[in-house]
Every structure is written in structure tokens, then in C-alpha cells.
Design an enzyme around this catalytic site. Sequence first.
Site, PDB file in Angstrom:
ATOM      1  N   LYS A 266       0.925  -1.212  -0.197  1.00  0.00           N
ATOM      2  CA  LYS A 266       0.058  -0.050   0.060  1.00  0.00           C
ATOM      3  C   LYS A 266       0.840   1.188  -0.020  1.00  0.00           C
ATOM      4  O   LYS A 266       0.548   2.308  -0.467  1.00  0.00           O
ATOM      5  CB  LYS A 266      -0.850  -0.046   1.470  1.00  0.00           C
ATOM      6  CG  LYS A 266      -2.139  -1.118   1.016  1.00  0.00           C
ATOM      7  CD  LYS A 266      -2.859  -1.042   2.360  1.00  0.00           C
ATOM      8  CE  LYS A 266      -4.005  -2.051   2.186  1.00  0.00           C
ATOM      9  NZ  LYS A 266      -4.912  -1.841   3.575  1.00  0.00           N
ATOM     10  N   LYS A 267       1.931   1.606   0.737  1.00  0.00           N
ATOM     11  CA  LYS A 267       3.000   2.381   0.890  1.00  0.00           C
ATOM     12  C   LYS A 267       3.608   2.666  -0.706  1.00  0.00           C
ATOM     13  O   LYS A 267       3.757   3.661  -0.899  1.00  0.00           O
ATOM     14  CB  LYS A 267       3.799   2.213   1.965  1.00  0.00           C
ATOM     15  CG  LYS A 267       3.455   2.415   3.365  1.00  0.00           C
ATOM     16  CD  LYS A 267       4.352   2.055   4.498  1.00  0.00           C
ATOM     17  CE  LYS A 267       3.726   2.764   5.691  1.00  0.00           C
ATOM     18  NZ  LYS A 267       2.682   1.554   6.299  1.00  0.00           N
ATOM     19  N   ILE A 268       3.879   1.444  -1.147  1.00  0.00           N
ATOM     20  CA  ILE A 268       4.630   1.594  -2.439  1.00  0.00           C
ATOM     21  C   ILE A 268       3.477   2.041  -3.350  1.00  0.00           C
ATOM     22  O   ILE A 268       3.863   3.122  -4.332  1.00  0.00           O
ATOM     23  CB  ILE A 268       5.030   0.028  -2.938  1.00  0.00           C
ATOM     24  CG1 ILE A 268       6.162  -0.356  -2.170  1.00  0.00           C
ATOM     25  CG2 ILE A 268       5.250   0.247  -4.519  1.00  0.00           C
ATOM     26  CD1 ILE A 268       6.568  -1.732  -2.240  1.00  0.00           C
ATOM     27  N   LEU A 271       3.344   5.864  -3.015  1.00  0.00           N
ATOM     28  CA  LEU A 271       4.637   6.532  -3.425  1.00  0.00           C
ATOM     29  C   LEU A 271       4.462   6.621  -4.986  1.00  0.00           C
ATOM     30  O   LEU A 271       4.821   7.599  -5.549  1.00  0.00           O
ATOM     31  CB  LEU A 271       5.836   5.765  -3.054  1.00  0.00           C
ATOM     32  CG  LEU A 271       6.468   5.928  -1.668  1.00  0.00           C
ATOM     33  CD1 LEU A 271       7.401   4.686  -1.135  1.00  0.00           C
ATOM     34  CD2 LEU A 271       7.104   7.154  -1.412  1.00  0.00           C
TER      35      LEU A 271
END
Length: 591
Positions: A266-268, A271
Site C-alpha cells: 500500500k505504501k509503495i 509512493l
Amino acid sequence: MLLFKGTKFVILPNRNASSLKFLAELLVKEGGMLVNEEKEIDCDTIVLINDSFITNTNTIMKNELFFKEFDLDPSTVWNNVNTYKLKCVRATCISEWLRKSSFQINPELVLSVEDNLEDNSEDHSGVKFVTHSATPLYNYDLITAKLLKNSEKAARQIPEVYSSSQNKSENSELAGKSMETEVSNKMGEEVKRTVDISQTTSVPKGNEKLIQALGRLAKRYEMKGDQFRARGYKLARIGIEQYPFKIESGAQAQEEISNVGASIAKKIQTLLDNGSLPGLQELFESEKRVDYFTRCHDIGIYTAKKWEIMGLKSFSEACTIFPEDFTRDWPILFGWSYYEDWLKPIRRDECEKLASVVQQELHLIDPQMKVEILGSYHRGAEKCGDIDLFFYKAGCDDISEIGRIMEDLSISLYRKGYVQCFLQLTRKIYKAFNKIIINRLEKCHLKTTPTLQYTARDDNPRKFMLGVKLPDKEKRQFESITFVDNYKLKPEDMFMSLNSDRSPCRRMDFFCCKYSELGAARLQWIGPKEFNRWIRLKAMHNGLKLTQHGLYDNHNVLLESFDEQRIFQLLNEDYISPSERNHVVKKRRKV
């Protein structure tokens, strides 16, 4: 006189437990030193164990919970406990020693821990470890499909395989196994491509930002003391560094890189969508100060946080407020002096040149001694943080003899200007080097006297920690790798600087082993840490014990120590080449 002055302690499983914090403070107040990292544990360390895990018969109970509570790596810590045969006592012994004003470990206080712990074959970390050969770091079926779908584009995205200047036969041993995939195209023609992910040296465009972001998150959680999350982000970063394609979605990363879970995916995706994460670019002032301190040699997170809590922003302020931290742990002075140099990566060719100087001098002292570069260099790294040199002598199991040769070698190199500093002392090294230590103390205005003494704990060490550099005329041929300006000393700390852009000082460690233990020792010092942890847990699960001295059965009978490949056979594992050991990854156990 402080009761515990100069004595090193490690509190297990977690010194931050509310019941132990006060005892830890008393210990430090009386001159004791607390271990902050696994590598700080040595043969003189005293192990203090939380009484709640000790039975009336002086053995450890609740083993699984005991290991899960660790704030350090449990496998590494207990290997050190067994290797060094450390004395383990109840943590409450601290109050008893203080009450009697006498620090003495009587035999009846020593706990029986080795048998009790070695019999526990559970994976205490709550994670499982898999090798590249067992569970791939990547989903090769999907990678192969990418190759088929757009072979030309994929070929451009696959970084070139690194090729060192070493002898080809030696390089082939390090290169590891390549994955050969044979597929047929629609016309029936076979397409054969070789993808050696383990040796990639460049990153597909666009992935750099993901790598930097995950590295920053790992550092942030490390400074907060959350080692579990920090390790997770580190492993995800490593996976992306080695992945040969551009990452276009979080789902792709989660599906094709095994150590990227749903949360990191999810963070990727965020980003990739927004170019950043909320708060990612904001490094709070307290975090910046802790980060600045912990990058210095011999300063752990505990010391850095203590200084930060006091509002200290520089080493010069710290040595004024906490002078005992620098006089007691004097190697910090050299970490400060060579702060910038020791944070610069070292190219492979420079590693080889630095090692060759040692090899030439060693031949003059004892032509039968052998030395080789291990660590990340031996695993094929293009750049290294430091240089690990491994010494042995055919047919020689006398560690004292090898240790004396390494000691004579290091002093000889010091007198010739190659060794710049020592980071631990023997009596002979003290005589040669004590004036330099005093000079550094006086340089930062710490009180000292001509009779200042540093007691050598071990005059037959197996390890020597050094700072070395090449002469200017030899250094010119090596181009420096790009250096991050954030790792510069602050202006108020520059008065101690011995850094050099032209000829930087490099960190070098000497290790040695008995010739009969050559295979097991190589396993240990080639690394990396995650591989060592995995293979030792594999041994435990098989009812065996693996240390740097050899593989033992559950009756402590030696099975193998010399032949590295035989150790793999006894563990029912295919041999894993050094370059493949970079790809030992861990996954959270699925619930």
C-alpha cells in the site's frame, strides 16, 4: 570506586521491562556498561536474566515467550552465550551486590541455560526463514511471462551482471547459480535467457525512489526502537534493490517480491501515485540528532538517545556533559575523528588493494599464514562498508599462535603508517598506541594524566578492529563513490576531524579460526546476518546446533567443522553459494 566499573552486561530478554528499568539504571550508575547491540557481546559480558523467567531450580521456563520478548536478535545472542560460555545470573543479583557492596558471582548463582534453551526448536521470532533455493525471492513464473510478453523491453531492463577483476575461476564460485528459463514463442522457436538476479548492480529507473523511501522508514523505526518493523522495511528494500524490472504498482511488488506484504505494498502504491508518503520527508529534530550520533563507531542507540534526551546536538557537547562516555569507551574518539571516512562505501578494487598490503606484510612475518576477504565482498558486493579479513594457518589449531601473529602484523602495519588506529587493546598494542589515545582525549579537552592506563581484557584476542588507509600516491587510482553530504560532521565537531577526501581511512577487521573449524567459521564470517540466523534455526529444527566452531548433535558431539559443503549435507540442504546467501529472506508466518 564504582562497583561495576568497566564490566559489560546484557539484560534479557528485554531490559526495557518496567521491572528491570530501575535495576538497569542502578547498574549504569555504578559504572556498568549495557549491551545495546548483539555485536557488543564478548567473552567478558555478564548475562542478567529477568527473574520472572527463572524457576526455583535455576533454569529458564516459558522458553517460547522468553525468546519472543527479546529486543535483540535471539539466535545471535544465544549463540554468543554458548560460544563464549557466558555466566548467566538472575537480574535481581544487582540489588544484592549493591546491598553487600561486593560484586562477586558465586557458582550457586550461575543459571543452567544451555541445555534448556538448545532443546527448544520453536522459531522464537514469530517468522519463518526460507532460502532462495526453497522459496524464491521473486516469482519466477511471472518474471518469465514478462520476458515472453516483451522480450526486447525486458532485456533492456535486466541490469548487467557484475564482473570483478578477480580470477575467473574464483569469480565463478562467487557468482552463484543463474536461473535459466527456456520458453517457446508462438512460432515454435525457443528463447533461452539467463537472469542472474543475485548479481545485479543497477536499479531500473523509477525504483530508486521506492528504495530510498523504504530505507528512510527502516531507519525511522530503528531509531524508535521498533526493530520488527525496521527489519521488515529493510528486507523489502533489499528485495526491490535486486528486482530486475520497474515496479509499476504495489500489487506487482507484493505478488512478485516475496518479502513485500500488503501493508508495504500500500505504501509503495502511495509512493507511485503521489511521489511521497505523508510525513516521509519530515525527519523530526530528535530523530536527526539520534541518527547523527548512531552513525559514529561504537555509539549505540541507548547512548544516542541519552544524549538526545539531554538536548545535546553534537559530540563536542556530549563530551562536555558526559565525559565518562568518551574516557570509558575511548574508541568513540576515533569514530568521531574518522566519522565521514568510515561512512564512505569502499569499492571492490580498493578492498583488494588494501588486502594486498596486509598479505604482503603477512608473508614477511609468517609465509604459511593465509588471509582472505570475507563478508559482503565475498558475497559479490560492488561496494562494502568495511573490510573483513579472515586468517588461518594449515594444520594450526592454536588460536593463541594465530592471534599473536595478527597482533604482530597489526603493530608492524601501524609502524609503517598503514594502520591509523586500533579500536581495542592488548598490552603490546597499548604500549605502541596509548599516546595517540591520550592525544585524542586532550584534543577534545577531556582530563587525562601521563599515567593514564587502559587495562587490556584479552591478550589473546581472535579479532582486531582497525582503521587503515593507503598512501596518497596509491589512493589516486581509486575513484571515490558518491558521498551523501548529510553524513558530514557538524561544524562544531570538525576540530576532531582526521577525515580525508584524497585518502580516506577505512574500517578493517581481522578474524581468525582453528584450521579444523575452517568451514564453520567461513559460514559465520561470509554472512549475511539473516542467512546465519536462518541456517542456525534450520540446525535447531533438526535437533542440532550450529556455531562458528562447527555443527553438533543434541549430545554436543561434533559432526562437522572443516568442510562447509558437508555441513549443508548434514542439514539436508543444497549448498548455497556465497552470492545466493544475500537472498535469505524472512516472511511473517501466515495466521
